[in-house]
Design a protein around this motif. Structure first.
Motif, short mmCIF file in Angstrom:
data_model
loop_
_atom_site.label_atom_id
_atom_site.label_comp_id
_atom_site.label_asym_id
_atom_site.label_seq_id
_atom_site.Cartn_x
_atom_site.Cartn_y
_atom_site.Cartn_z
N GLU A 134 0.84 -1.21 0.00
CA GLU A 134 0.00 0.00 0.00
C GLU A 134 0.87 1.25 0.00
O GLU A 134 0.60 2.20 -0.72
CB GLU A 134 -0.93 0.01 1.22
CG GLU A 134 -1.97 -1.09 1.22
CD GLU A 134 -3.02 -0.94 0.15
OE1 GLU A 134 -3.47 0.18 -0.10
OE2 GLU A 134 -3.41 -1.97 -0.44
N ARG A 135 1.92 1.26 0.80
CA ARG A 135 2.81 2.42 0.86
C ARG A 135 3.54 2.63 -0.47
O ARG A 135 3.80 3.76 -0.87
CB ARG A 135 3.80 2.28 2.01
CG ARG A 135 3.11 2.31 3.35
CD ARG A 135 4.06 2.58 4.50
NE ARG A 135 3.46 2.36 5.79
CZ ARG A 135 2.53 3.11 6.35
NH1 ARG A 135 2.06 4.15 5.71
NH2 ARG A 135 2.04 2.82 7.55
N GLY A 136 3.87 1.54 -1.16
CA GLY A 136 4.48 1.65 -2.48
C GLY A 136 3.53 2.29 -3.48
O GLY A 136 3.94 3.11 -4.31
N GLU A 137 2.24 1.94 -3.39
CA GLU A 137 1.24 2.56 -4.26
C GLU A 137 1.09 4.04 -3.96
O GLU A 137 0.92 4.85 -4.87
CB GLU A 137 -0.11 1.84 -4.12
CG GLU A 137 -0.12 0.47 -4.73
CD GLU A 137 -1.46 -0.24 -4.58
OE1 GLU A 137 -2.41 0.33 -4.01
OE2 GLU A 137 -1.55 -1.40 -5.05
N ILE A 138 1.18 4.41 -2.68
CA ILE A 138 1.09 5.81 -2.30
C ILE A 138 2.20 6.62 -2.96
O ILE A 138 1.97 7.71 -3.48
CB ILE A 138 1.14 5.97 -0.76
CG1 ILE A 138 -0.14 5.43 -0.14
CG2 ILE A 138 1.37 7.43 -0.36
CD1 ILE A 138 -0.10 5.31 1.37
N VAL A 139 3.41 6.08 -2.97
CA VAL A 139 4.55 6.77 -3.58
C VAL A 139 4.29 7.02 -5.06
O VAL A 139 4.53 8.12 -5.57
CB VAL A 139 5.85 5.96 -3.38
CG1 VAL A 139 6.99 6.52 -4.21
CG2 VAL A 139 6.22 5.91 -1.91
N VAL A 140 3.76 6.03 -5.75
CA VAL A 140 3.48 6.18 -7.18
C VAL A 140 2.38 7.22 -7.41
O VAL A 140 2.52 8.10 -8.27
CB VAL A 140 3.07 4.83 -7.82
CG1 VAL A 140 2.62 5.02 -9.26
CG2 VAL A 140 4.22 3.84 -7.75
N ILE A 141 1.31 7.17 -6.64
CA ILE A 141 0.20 8.11 -6.81
C ILE A 141 0.67 9.53 -6.53
O ILE A 141 0.32 10.47 -7.25
CB ILE A 141 -0.98 7.73 -5.89
CG1 ILE A 141 -1.57 6.38 -6.32
CG2 ILE A 141 -2.06 8.81 -5.93
CD1 ILE A 141 -2.55 5.77 -5.33
N GLU A 142 1.48 9.71 -5.47
CA GLU A 142 1.93 11.05 -5.11
C GLU A 142 2.81 11.69 -6.18
O GLU A 142 2.96 12.90 -6.21
CB GLU A 142 2.64 11.02 -3.76
CG GLU A 142 1.66 10.87 -2.60
CD GLU A 142 2.31 10.84 -1.24
OE1 GLU A 142 3.53 10.55 -1.15
OE2 GLU A 142 1.60 11.11 -0.26
N GLU A 143 3.40 10.88 -7.07
CA GLU A 143 4.19 11.43 -8.17
C GLU A 143 3.31 12.29 -9.08
O GLU A 143 3.81 13.19 -9.76
CB GLU A 143 4.80 10.31 -9.02
CG GLU A 143 5.92 9.56 -8.35
CD GLU A 143 6.45 8.45 -9.24
OE1 GLU A 143 6.36 8.54 -10.48
OE2 GLU A 143 6.95 7.46 -8.68
N TYR A 144 2.02 12.03 -9.10
CA TYR A 144 1.10 12.72 -10.00
C TYR A 144 0.27 13.80 -9.29
O TYR A 144 -0.59 14.41 -9.89
CB TYR A 144 0.18 11.70 -10.69
CG TYR A 144 1.00 10.73 -11.51
CD1 TYR A 144 1.46 11.09 -12.77
CD2 TYR A 144 1.38 9.51 -10.99
CE1 TYR A 144 2.25 10.23 -13.51
CE2 TYR A 144 2.17 8.63 -11.73
CZ TYR A 144 2.60 9.00 -12.98
OH TYR A 144 3.39 8.15 -13.69
N LEU A 145 0.55 14.01 -8.01
CA LEU A 145 -0.12 15.06 -7.26
C LEU A 145 0.79 16.28 -7.15
O LEU A 145 2.01 16.13 -7.13
CB LEU A 145 -0.45 14.58 -5.83
CG LEU A 145 -1.64 13.66 -5.69
CD1 LEU A 145 -1.70 13.08 -4.28
CD2 LEU A 145 -2.92 14.39 -6.00
#
Length: 138
Positions: free
Chosen positions: A70-81
């Motif tokens: 889940e934390r790995g997915e957060i890192v990827v999503i935050e790249e686009y915020l």
């Protein structure tokens, strides 16, 4: 896909699916309406929140490997915020919104939050900003 980054690809597919779901939900009378940038930022912010909650629940349940996913997915999503505002910047933004709306009391909190949401979607956590607005209006 070319880099064979399975985790990033999976997360990007989840983002794309969430955006498509919003497009489908926004169809009115057979007319397709495009999802705005603000809506996409809202979707991404919601996805980050969901993953934070899931990671916390997994850690409490002793499922560390799922929490790390889940934390790995957060890192990827935050790249686009967009970059998150610092506490000082957020406080200044709240003060500016209060001045702009002419808010005098806690009753005007909705107006202030509306201005903040229109200008800073994706850049601040509105759940954390709410108490700051209340404090300044009290």
């Amino acid at each position: 896909m070319k880099d064979k980054d399975v985790e990033k690809l999976s997360t990007l597919r989840l983002i794309n699916a969430a955006i498509k779901d919003r497009e489908i939900a926004s169809r009115v009378d057979g007319e397709e309406t495009a999802v705005t940038d603000a809506e996409v930022l809202g979707i991404l912010g919601k996805m980050v929140k969901q993953r934070l909650e899931s990671a916390k629940a997994f850690e409490e349940g002793g499922r560390v490997e799922l929490a790390e996913k889940e934390r790995g997915e957060i890192v990827v999503i935050e790249e686009y915020l967009p970059r998150q505002l610092s506490e000082d910047e957020a406080s200044k933004a709240v003060q500016a919104a209060i001045s702009e709306t002419g808010a005098q009391s806690i009753r005007d909190m909705g107006k202030v939050m509306g201005v903040l949401k229109s200008k800073y979607t994706g850049q601040m956590d509105f759940g954390a900003i709410g108490p700051i607005v209340k404090e300044k209006l009290a």
